[in-house]
Design a protein around this motif. Structure first.
Motif, PDB file in Angstrom:
ATOM      1  N   ASP A 119       0.806  -1.221   0.000  1.00 24.87           N
ATOM      2  CA  ASP A 119       0.000   0.000   0.000  1.00 24.87           C
ATOM      3  C   ASP A 119       0.841   1.274   0.000  1.00 24.87           C
ATOM      4  O   ASP A 119       0.570   2.196  -0.775  1.00 24.87           O
ATOM      5  CB  ASP A 119      -0.943  -0.009   1.205  1.00 24.87           C
ATOM      6  CG  ASP A 119      -1.896  -1.199   1.177  1.00 24.87           C
ATOM      7  OD1 ASP A 119      -1.978  -1.867   0.125  1.00 24.87           O
ATOM      8  OD2 ASP A 119      -2.540  -1.464   2.207  1.00 24.87           O
ATOM      9  N   LEU A 120       1.844   1.353   0.860  1.00 27.82           N
ATOM     10  CA  LEU A 120       2.646   2.571   0.923  1.00 27.82           C
ATOM     11  C   LEU A 120       3.406   2.850  -0.374  1.00 27.82           C
ATOM     12  O   LEU A 120       3.453   4.004  -0.817  1.00 27.82           O
ATOM     13  CB  LEU A 120       3.598   2.526   2.119  1.00 27.82           C
ATOM     14  CG  LEU A 120       3.089   3.232   3.394  1.00 27.82           C
ATOM     15  CD1 LEU A 120       1.754   2.660   3.844  1.00 27.82           C
ATOM     16  CD2 LEU A 120       4.115   3.138   4.511  1.00 27.82           C
ATOM     17  N   PRO A 121       4.013   1.834  -1.020  1.00 29.88           N
ATOM     18  CA  PRO A 121       4.656   2.120  -2.308  1.00 29.88           C
ATOM     19  C   PRO A 121       3.678   2.639  -3.362  1.00 29.88           C
ATOM     20  O   PRO A 121       4.035   3.510  -4.167  1.00 29.88           O
ATOM     21  CB  PRO A 121       5.243   0.760  -2.715  1.00 29.88           C
ATOM     22  CG  PRO A 121       5.485   0.068  -1.413  1.00 29.88           C
ATOM     23  CD  PRO A 121       4.326   0.475  -0.540  1.00 29.88           C
ATOM     24  N   ALA A 122       2.448   2.123  -3.368  1.00 31.85           N
ATOM     25  CA  ALA A 122       1.452   2.600  -4.322  1.00 31.85           C
ATOM     26  C   ALA A 122       1.076   4.051  -4.025  1.00 31.85           C
ATOM     27  O   ALA A 122       0.961   4.884  -4.938  1.00 31.85           O
ATOM     28  CB  ALA A 122       0.209   1.713  -4.275  1.00 31.85           C
ATOM     29  N   ILE A 123       0.898   4.367  -2.742  1.00 30.91           N
ATOM     30  CA  ILE A 123       0.582   5.738  -2.354  1.00 30.91           C
ATOM     31  C   ILE A 123       1.727   6.675  -2.717  1.00 30.91           C
ATOM     32  O   ILE A 123       1.517   7.773  -3.245  1.00 30.91           O
ATOM     33  CB  ILE A 123       0.287   5.798  -0.841  1.00 30.91           C
ATOM     34  CG1 ILE A 123      -0.994   5.027  -0.527  1.00 30.91           C
ATOM     35  CG2 ILE A 123       0.181   7.252  -0.366  1.00 30.91           C
ATOM     36  CD1 ILE A 123      -1.194   4.747   0.947  1.00 30.91           C
ATOM     37  N   ALA A 124       2.963   6.245  -2.461  1.00 29.64           N
ATOM     38  CA  ALA A 124       4.137   7.063  -2.781  1.00 29.64           C
ATOM     39  C   ALA A 124       4.207   7.361  -4.276  1.00 29.64           C
ATOM     40  O   ALA A 124       4.477   8.499  -4.685  1.00 29.64           O
ATOM     41  CB  ALA A 124       5.408   6.358  -2.319  1.00 29.64           C
ATOM     42  N   ALA A 125       3.961   6.345  -5.083  1.00 32.86           N
ATOM     43  CA  ALA A 125       4.021   6.522  -6.535  1.00 32.86           C
ATOM     44  C   ALA A 125       2.935   7.484  -7.012  1.00 32.86           C
ATOM     45  O   ALA A 125       3.175   8.341  -7.879  1.00 32.86           O
ATOM     46  CB  ALA A 125       3.881   5.170  -7.227  1.00 32.86           C
ATOM     47  N   PHE A 126       1.733   7.356  -6.458  1.00 30.57           N
ATOM     48  CA  PHE A 126       0.627   8.220  -6.871  1.00 30.57           C
ATOM     49  C   PHE A 126       0.887   9.673  -6.479  1.00 30.57           C
ATOM     50  O   PHE A 126       0.704  10.591  -7.289  1.00 30.57           O
ATOM     51  CB  PHE A 126      -0.675   7.725  -6.248  1.00 30.57           C
ATOM     52  CG  PHE A 126      -1.853   8.609  -6.527  1.00 30.57           C
ATOM     53  CD1 PHE A 126      -2.337   8.756  -7.819  1.00 30.57           C
ATOM     54  CD2 PHE A 126      -2.473   9.306  -5.495  1.00 30.57           C
ATOM     55  CE1 PHE A 126      -3.423   9.591  -8.082  1.00 30.57           C
ATOM     56  CE2 PHE A 126      -3.558  10.133  -5.752  1.00 30.57           C
ATOM     57  CZ  PHE A 126      -4.032  10.279  -7.049  1.00 30.57           C
TER      58      PHE A 126
END
Length: 321
Positions: A119-126
């Motif tokens: 979840d955190l990597p996806a949020i960071a990328a977005f």
């Protein structure tokens, strides 16, 4: 419906004006974990008079039994609103099953390992895609632990994290009953009967927590304590982290004591790091508590300005170490 991102499906589910602020809520569906039903709500706060202005991006992660309202109230009060008014580009995710994030199919099995790895990597990328800059991160309690897990597991690195601030976060406090194997085994058997732990029933907060998270934390504090998952030792990995780190503890915090927060801080290998203790002996007007360190009148006047200073320049010394 056209996606708001080129990375994965993202929908803008609401866009509202809240006084002098704008509140845009996005629903992310990264489909990067074994449970493809996971959807994450991420709220962006900005200035209504400057809707297209993008300041320094900062991601705020709530703790256990909590949601986005920890960071800003419906009346526009909170650290998130304060930072938005100070010109920062504020992003507030809600973890699986919290707030506006729906419960995924495997909700009862959710763990910090899932938040950190997927979840955190996806949020960071977005956030990086939307802001055009690498975001700073602030986590309170379990939010800070999740950040530590993501950094120690190398799921987040300097490409997704400009700096990290941990408030009231630790994994070193000793719970002696869990050191006795029969007690730990019995506790696990008992917990497995439940789907979640009720925050309102225990008077811990407005949200529930999945039972998978409780079972995972027992491993952190058990006889053979391990802060990590089956693949990686997050604790050992923290020594390799080089992003700037601010760790904040509070003298009046009985849940996450100062010594334990400092132990997590000292495990980071970052050259640029600071430890801040909020108490009368350190020059503050009160001995702040676990929640009061960020949500109180004293925090508004004494802590929030320090947070803004850190975000603008992590190299500036906030107080004596």
């Amino acid at each position: 419906m056209q996606s708001s991102s080129n990375l994965f499906p993202v929908a803008l589910i609401s866009a509202e004006r809240r006084g002098d602020l704008i509140e845009d809520v996005y629903r992310l569906k990264p489909a990067n974990s074994p449970d493809i039903s996971v959807e994450l709500a991420v709220t962006r706060l900005g200035l209504a008079e400057q809707p297209d202005t993008r300041g320094i991006p900062v991601v705020l992660l709530h703790g256990s039994f909590s949601n986005r309202r920890f960071w800003y109230s419906p009346k526009g009060i909170g650290l998130g609103a304060y930072l938005a008014r100070a010109g920062f580009d504020v992003w507030i995710p809600e973890m699986r099953g919290h707030g506006l994030s729906s419960r995924n199919q495997a909700y009862r099995h959710n763990r910090v390992a899932d938040y950190a790895r997927y979840d955190l990597p996806a949020i960071a990328a977005f956030v990086r895609e939307q802001s055009g800059q690498i975001p700073h991160w602030i986590g309170h309690s379990l939010g800070g632990i999740t950040l530590a897990a993501a950094l120690g597991g190398h799921y987040l690195d300097a490409e997704g994290v400009a700096s990290v601030a941990l408030f009231g976060s630790q994994i070193s406090r000793t719970y002696w009953p869990l050191k006795i194997p029969p007690v730990e085994w019995g506790g696990r058997l008992l917990l497995k009967r439940f789907r979640h732990i009720s925050g309102s029933r225990l008077k811990r907060g407005p949200e529930d927590e999945p039972i998978g998270l409780a079972l995972e934390s027992m491993r952190w504090y058990g006889l053979f304590r391990r802060f990590g998952d089956a693949e990686r030792d997050w604790w050992a990995g923290l020594s390799e982290v080089q992003v700037p780190v601010l760790a904040v503890a509070a003298t009046g915090d009985d849940q996450d004591p100062v010594w334990a927060c400092r132990k997590l801080y000292e495990q980071f290998g970052s050259e640029r790091r600071q430890f801040l203790c909020l108490g009368r002996d350190q020059g503050f007007t009160e001995d702040f508590g676990h929640v009061e360190m960020l949500v109180s009148r004293g925090a508004q006047t004494q802590v929030w300005p320090l947070v803004a200073s850190w975000l603008r320049d992590p190299s500036v010394l906030l107080t004596e170490q």
